[in-house]
Design a protein around this motif. Structure first.
Motif, short mmCIF file in Angstrom:
data_model
loop_
_atom_site.label_atom_id
_atom_site.label_comp_id
_atom_site.label_asym_id
_atom_site.label_seq_id
_atom_site.Cartn_x
_atom_site.Cartn_y
_atom_site.Cartn_z
N HIS A 92 0.82 -1.20 0.00
CA HIS A 92 0.00 0.00 0.00
C HIS A 92 0.86 1.26 0.00
CE1 HIS A 92 -3.54 -2.45 0.65
NE2 HIS A 92 -2.94 -3.05 1.67
N HIS A 93 0.27 2.35 -0.47
CA HIS A 93 0.96 3.63 -0.53
C HIS A 93 0.30 4.62 0.42
CE1 HIS A 93 3.49 2.77 -4.09
NE2 HIS A 93 2.50 1.97 -4.42
N GLY A 94 1.11 5.37 1.14
CA GLY A 94 0.61 6.47 1.98
C GLY A 94 0.12 6.04 3.34
N LYS A 95 -0.85 5.13 3.39
CA LYS A 95 -1.43 4.73 4.66
C LYS A 95 -2.10 3.37 4.54
CE LYS A 95 -4.84 6.14 8.17
NZ LYS A 95 -5.87 7.14 8.54
N VAL A 96 -2.00 2.58 5.60
CA VAL A 96 -2.78 1.35 5.73
C VAL A 96 -3.97 1.69 6.61
CG1 VAL A 96 -2.80 -1.07 6.41
CG2 VAL A 96 -0.69 -0.05 5.51
N GLN A 97 -5.17 1.62 6.05
CA GLN A 97 -6.37 2.04 6.75
C GLN A 97 -6.84 1.01 7.77
OE1 GLN A 97 -7.96 4.97 6.48
NE2 GLN A 97 -9.59 4.42 7.91
N ALA A 98 -6.78 -0.27 7.42
CA ALA A 98 -7.31 -1.32 8.31
C ALA A 98 -6.68 -2.66 7.96
CB ALA A 98 -8.83 -1.41 8.20
N VAL A 99 -6.58 -3.53 8.97
CA VAL A 99 -6.10 -4.91 8.79
C VAL A 99 -6.98 -5.84 9.61
CG1 VAL A 99 -3.69 -4.28 8.34
CG2 VAL A 99 -4.42 -4.61 10.69
N ASP A 100 -7.07 -7.11 9.18
CA ASP A 100 -7.84 -8.08 9.95
C ASP A 100 -7.42 -9.49 9.56
OD1 ASP A 100 -9.70 -8.66 11.96
OD2 ASP A 100 -11.30 -9.03 10.51
N PHE A 101 -7.35 -10.39 10.56
CA PHE A 101 -7.03 -11.80 10.35
C PHE A 101 -8.31 -12.59 10.11
CE2 PHE A 101 -3.29 -10.52 12.84
CZ PHE A 101 -2.26 -11.15 12.14
N SER A 102 -8.22 -13.64 9.27
CA SER A 102 -9.32 -14.59 9.17
C SER A 102 -9.42 -15.39 10.46
CB SER A 102 -9.10 -15.53 7.97
OG SER A 102 -7.90 -16.26 8.13
N PHE A 103 -10.55 -16.05 10.68
CA PHE A 103 -10.78 -16.71 11.97
C PHE A 103 -9.77 -17.83 12.23
CE2 PHE A 103 -12.77 -19.91 9.37
CZ PHE A 103 -12.73 -21.08 10.12
N ASP A 104 -9.23 -18.45 11.16
CA ASP A 104 -8.27 -19.54 11.32
C ASP A 104 -6.82 -19.05 11.20
OD1 ASP A 104 -8.25 -18.91 8.66
OD2 ASP A 104 -8.72 -20.92 7.94
N THR A 105 -6.63 -17.74 11.09
CA THR A 105 -5.30 -17.10 11.00
C THR A 105 -4.54 -17.52 9.75
OG1 THR A 105 -5.29 -17.26 13.43
CG2 THR A 105 -3.34 -16.38 12.43
N GLU A 106 -5.23 -18.07 8.77
CA GLU A 106 -4.55 -18.47 7.53
C GLU A 106 -4.30 -17.25 6.64
OE1 GLU A 106 -4.94 -21.76 3.92
OE2 GLU A 106 -6.39 -21.73 5.57
#
Length: 390
Positions: A137-151
């Protein structure tokens, strides 16, 4: 040593820089007072319930709730942390950054267990926690999230980037990506029981995405909203994955059905698509900044905890009616709500850098941490006392 100039009678102090460089040691961070409460959803419980995770400038802080000991996760590039996620299995932390200009903003996956070891051993800056540094990504990472199984990990770029990327967590490689929307996208959440679907929301849109890792590609279906047009800024998904509850900038909590068709060819019409189901009529002042689903242990129904821009924290029942008994008022906009693993209490963070602990039964906020939320211009220690400062 001192030396006097015979022409000007000026005295100069000369320093032997060689001796200073020989004794030079890098200072190690030992403790911090602070919390960047302006980061949306930045305050998190760990799945074990014994630690909390939160951003402070360019570092991620892991704090023990019992001992108060810290561990510091420093990417060593000076870029501020813009978002945080903790994996469901308690193995990883993911943090996004905001870079200067349009340069690449990193997503970093950290080893949570190693950070706990550093905290317990009294070596908060011990290092060895960085697992992957992801650059897309450029400039900013707005949001992140893991799947329920962390895959998988899903990352969302900021307004100047606005792209969605799905990553393989173990390998640290990108699987597929896609523009998030024509308009700004603000939040992303995986479903609780599927690792191939997640939801995004933003300016006048909500989308349910399906991931095909074999192709690989992403496919989104826009939710039907009728004449409703809202800027949506936070998401929580019910435990059964039937509904997404979304907070809007104008103060409503919107309830969406999020079932959809599997990926089809372009010439096949959609038979099932997400749609707006309901919304509350009593608006929150200054918008809904954070939201979390919570199960009522007596009825089994899904209630919603909503945090507003004016500091109001309130429970909403399944019919989207505001509770008159479960309401509190915090200092600053409520930007984070993190439910404890046992479901009996939660932490709330505000953009005034306050951290509160609230038990669901009594719903009385207990201030657990406070600090300055703006610039600090000076620090002073009293004479003959190094234990206190102001």
């Amino acid at each position: 040593f001192k030396r006097e100039n015979p022409l000007t009678n000026q005295k100069h102090i000369c320093v032997n820089m060689t001796s200073i460089s020989d004794d030079w040691q890098e200072l190690q961070l030992e403790s911090v007072i602070g919390f960047t409460g302006s980061v949306e959803g930045g305050l998190k419980y760990t799945p074990c319930g014994k630690y909390i995770v939160y951003p402070l400038g360019s570092i991620v802080v892991l704090r023990s709730l019992s001992s108060g000991k810290h561990a510091f996760l420093d990417a060593e590039n000076g870029n501020n942390v813009s978002c945080i996620a903790v994996s469901k299995n308690g193995r990883y932390i993911a943090s996004g950054q905001e870079s200067q200009g349009t340069t690449k903003a990193d997503v970093i996956i950290w080893d949570l267990e190693k950070a706990k070891t550093n905290s317990i051993s009294g070596n908060p800056s011990g290092g060895g926690c960085l697992v992957h540094r992801l650059e897309q990504h450029h400039g900013k990472v707005q949001a992140v999230d893991f799947s329920f199984d962390t895959e998988y990990l899903v990352t969302l770029g900021g307004q100047d980037d606005n792209n969605i990327v799905v990553w393989n967590v173990n390998e640290g490689t990108a699987i597929c990506g896609n523009p998030a929307s024509r308009d700004a996208t603000r939040c992303v959440r995986w479903l609780n029981k599927r690792n191939d679907r997640f939801v995004t929301c933003g300016n006048v849109h909500l989308k349910v995405w399906q991931v095909c890792t074999k192709t690989p590609k992403l496919h989104a279906i826009d939710a039907s909203m009728g004449s409703m047009q809202r800027i949506m800024q936070c998401i929580s998904i019910s435990e059964d994955d039937a509904y997404a509850f979304v907070g809007s900038k104008t103060g409503e909590v919107l309830k969406f059905r999020i079932d959809r068709d599997n990926i089809k060819s372009f010439n096949e019409p959609d038979s099932t698509r997400p749609a707006l189901h309901d919304y509350n009529r009593e608006r929150f002042s200054k918008g809904v900044r954070s939201i979390s689903c919570v199960i009522n242990p007596e009825t089994g129904n899904t209630n919603i905890i909503a945090g507003a821009g004016d500091g109001t924290l309130q429970i909403i029942n399944p019919n989207l009616k505001l509770s008159k008994t479960h309401i509190a008022h915090l200092s600053g906009a409520v930007t984070s709500i993190s439910l404890a693993p046992d479901g009996k209490s939660f932490y709330a963070g505000t953009d005034h850098s306050q951290r509160y602990h609230i038990k669901l039964g009594k719903f009385k906020p207990d201030l657990c941490g406070t600090c300055h939320f703006g610039e600090i211009h000076d620090i002073i220690f009293p004479k003959k006392n190094h234990q206190k400062f102001s």
